[in-house]
Design a protein around this motif. Structure first.
Motif, short mmCIF file in Angstrom:
data_model
loop_
_atom_site.label_atom_id
_atom_site.label_comp_id
_atom_site.label_asym_id
_atom_site.label_seq_id
_atom_site.Cartn_x
_atom_site.Cartn_y
_atom_site.Cartn_z
N GLY A 141 0.81 -1.21 0.00
CA GLY A 141 0.00 0.00 0.00
C GLY A 141 0.84 1.26 0.00
O GLY A 141 0.55 2.22 -0.73
N TYR A 142 1.90 1.26 0.81
CA TYR A 142 2.77 2.44 0.85
C TYR A 142 3.46 2.67 -0.50
O TYR A 142 3.60 3.81 -0.96
N LEU A 143 3.92 1.60 -1.12
CA LEU A 143 4.61 1.74 -2.39
C LEU A 143 3.65 2.05 -3.54
O LEU A 143 4.02 2.73 -4.50
N LYS A 144 2.44 1.58 -3.44
CA LYS A 144 1.45 1.87 -4.48
C LYS A 144 1.09 3.35 -4.48
O LYS A 144 0.98 3.98 -5.54
N GLU A 147 8.55 7.48 -2.99
CA GLU A 147 7.88 7.72 -4.25
C GLU A 147 6.96 6.54 -4.60
O GLU A 147 7.28 5.39 -4.30
N PRO A 148 5.81 6.82 -5.23
CA PRO A 148 4.95 5.71 -5.66
C PRO A 148 5.70 4.77 -6.60
O PRO A 148 6.43 5.22 -7.48
N ASN A 149 5.51 3.50 -6.41
CA ASN A 149 6.17 2.49 -7.24
C ASN A 149 5.23 1.30 -7.39
O ASN A 149 5.33 0.32 -6.66
N PRO A 150 4.29 1.38 -8.34
CA PRO A 150 3.30 0.31 -8.49
C PRO A 150 3.91 -1.05 -8.80
O PRO A 150 3.36 -2.08 -8.40
N VAL A 151 5.03 -1.07 -9.51
CA VAL A 151 5.66 -2.35 -9.83
C VAL A 151 6.16 -3.03 -8.55
O VAL A 151 5.94 -4.23 -8.34
N ALA A 152 6.83 -2.25 -7.71
CA ALA A 152 7.29 -2.80 -6.43
C ALA A 152 6.11 -3.21 -5.56
O ALA A 152 6.14 -4.24 -4.88
N TYR A 166 2.57 -7.39 -2.97
CA TYR A 166 1.23 -7.99 -2.91
C TYR A 166 1.27 -9.45 -3.39
O TYR A 166 0.64 -10.33 -2.79
N MET A 167 2.02 -9.69 -4.47
CA MET A 167 2.09 -11.05 -5.02
C MET A 167 2.71 -12.01 -4.01
O MET A 167 2.25 -13.14 -3.84
N ARG A 168 3.74 -11.56 -3.33
CA ARG A 168 4.38 -12.42 -2.34
C ARG A 168 3.42 -12.77 -1.22
O ARG A 168 3.33 -13.93 -0.79
N LEU A 197 -7.35 -5.91 -12.93
CA LEU A 197 -8.48 -5.25 -13.58
C LEU A 197 -8.04 -3.96 -14.28
O LEU A 197 -8.51 -3.65 -15.38
N LYS A 198 -7.14 -3.22 -13.63
CA LYS A 198 -6.73 -1.92 -14.15
C LYS A 198 -5.44 -1.97 -14.96
O LYS A 198 -5.04 -0.97 -15.55
N GLY A 199 -4.78 -3.13 -14.97
CA GLY A 199 -3.51 -3.21 -15.68
C GLY A 199 -2.42 -2.41 -14.99
O GLY A 199 -1.61 -1.75 -15.65
N GLU A 200 -2.37 -2.48 -13.66
CA GLU A 200 -1.38 -1.74 -12.89
C GLU A 200 -0.18 -2.62 -12.53
O GLU A 200 -0.22 -3.83 -12.67
N GLY A 201 0.87 -1.95 -12.04
CA GLY A 201 2.03 -2.69 -11.55
C GLY A 201 2.81 -3.42 -12.62
O GLY A 201 3.45 -4.44 -12.35
N GLY A 202 2.75 -2.90 -13.85
CA GLY A 202 3.49 -3.53 -14.94
C GLY A 202 2.80 -4.74 -15.52
O GLY A 202 3.37 -5.44 -16.36
N MET A 203 1.57 -5.00 -15.12
CA MET A 203 0.83 -6.16 -15.62
C MET A 203 -0.17 -5.75 -16.68
O MET A 203 -0.73 -4.65 -16.63
#
Length: 261
Positions: free
Chosen positions: A122-125, A133-138, A143-145, A164-170
């Motif tokens: 949540g903090y990195l998102k 700094e926001p880092n959706p990939v991190a 979250y995946m772990r 759903l949103k295509g976030e985090g490099g997905m």
């Protein structure tokens, strides 16, 4: 992958020397040779009694001496402003200390790791103004772990939303989103149930989707009720009268049976 993210965060200078845990006055707060576990227990007793300043000092000592539960309590207190002034960066650092422990799934302490991973996600998102700094990939990696290794329902829900949103490099994928949402919904996560219900409603499964949203609204926390209510009411307005009646009856059955759709 999560280790590389953690190393990158450290390398980026997110963990400054200032604001770290201070030494606990062992003479003032506990008899000599008390174990960190005993001090942690005293801190918990102080917390329950409303003496949160004493609890913080006890937790600091126990955390510095290897009690992961004490580190988690400090992280939560700073994250929520509970007994201390809210400080998301302090919470962020404590959560990172927990994640660095790399406790194996199945360990008695896995709940601390699981919760810390979600908190860091949540903090990195979203980032922490002036600190992180926001880092959706991190965020996605944390979250995946938590979702895959520790089967954390909140993390599974977050993975579903990111797909759903295509976030985090997905790449956006309703199918993958549905998979993660189903896992969280099966654990009783109201947000996942509502979101999955909305997906079903939009795919043409009107009754089932509306019933899931209606049941989720009843189960949801006060924090989640407003957005779930808005989603449910919008779907309810679009549904026909017969479908509404059937969905309400099905939702009542779900609630009466305690079923997780």
């Amino acid at each position: 992958m999560a280790r590389s993210v953690y190393s990158a965060v450290v390398a980026a200078g997110l963990f400054g020397a200032s604001g770290g845990a201070h030494a606990f006055d062992t003479n003032a707060a506990k008899p000599e040779k008390s174990s960190p576990w005993a001090v942690f227990q005293r801190g918990f007793d102080a917390y329950k009694s409303g003496h949160k300043d004493e609890a913080v000092e006890a937790y600091r000592y126990a955390a510095e001496n290897g009690q992961i539960g004490a580190t988690w309590k400090l992280a939560r207190m700073y994250a929520e402003g509970d007994g201390v002034k809210r400080n998301d960066y302090e919470a962020f650092k404590f959560f990172n200390e927990i994640v660095a422990q790399d406790v194996e799934p199945g360990s008695p302490e896995e709940s601390y790791i699981s919760d810390a991973l979600v908190a860091l996600g949540g903090y990195l998102k979203n980032g922490i103004p002036g600190s992180v700094e926001p880092n959706p990939v991190a965020a996605q990696e944390f979250y995946m772990r938590a979702a895959a290794n520790y089967r954390n329902a909140e993390a599974q829900y977050e993975m579903g939303k990111m797909f759903l949103k295509g976030e985090g490099g997905m790449k956006a994928s309703v199918r993958q989103a549905g998979r993660w949402l189903q896992l969280a919904a099966a654990k009783g996560h109201a947000g996942a149930q509502a979101t999955l219900g909305n997906l079903l409603f939009e795919s043409g499964k009107v009754v089932r989707g509306l019933a899931m949203m209606t049941a989720a609204l009843e189960r949801a926390s006060p924090h989640d009720q407003p957005w779930i209510r808005g989603m449910q009411e919008q779907a309810f307005a679009l549904a026909g009268e017969a479908d509404r009646r059937t969905a309400i009856a099905l939702a009542e059955d779900m609630l009466a049976q305690g079923a997780n759709p």
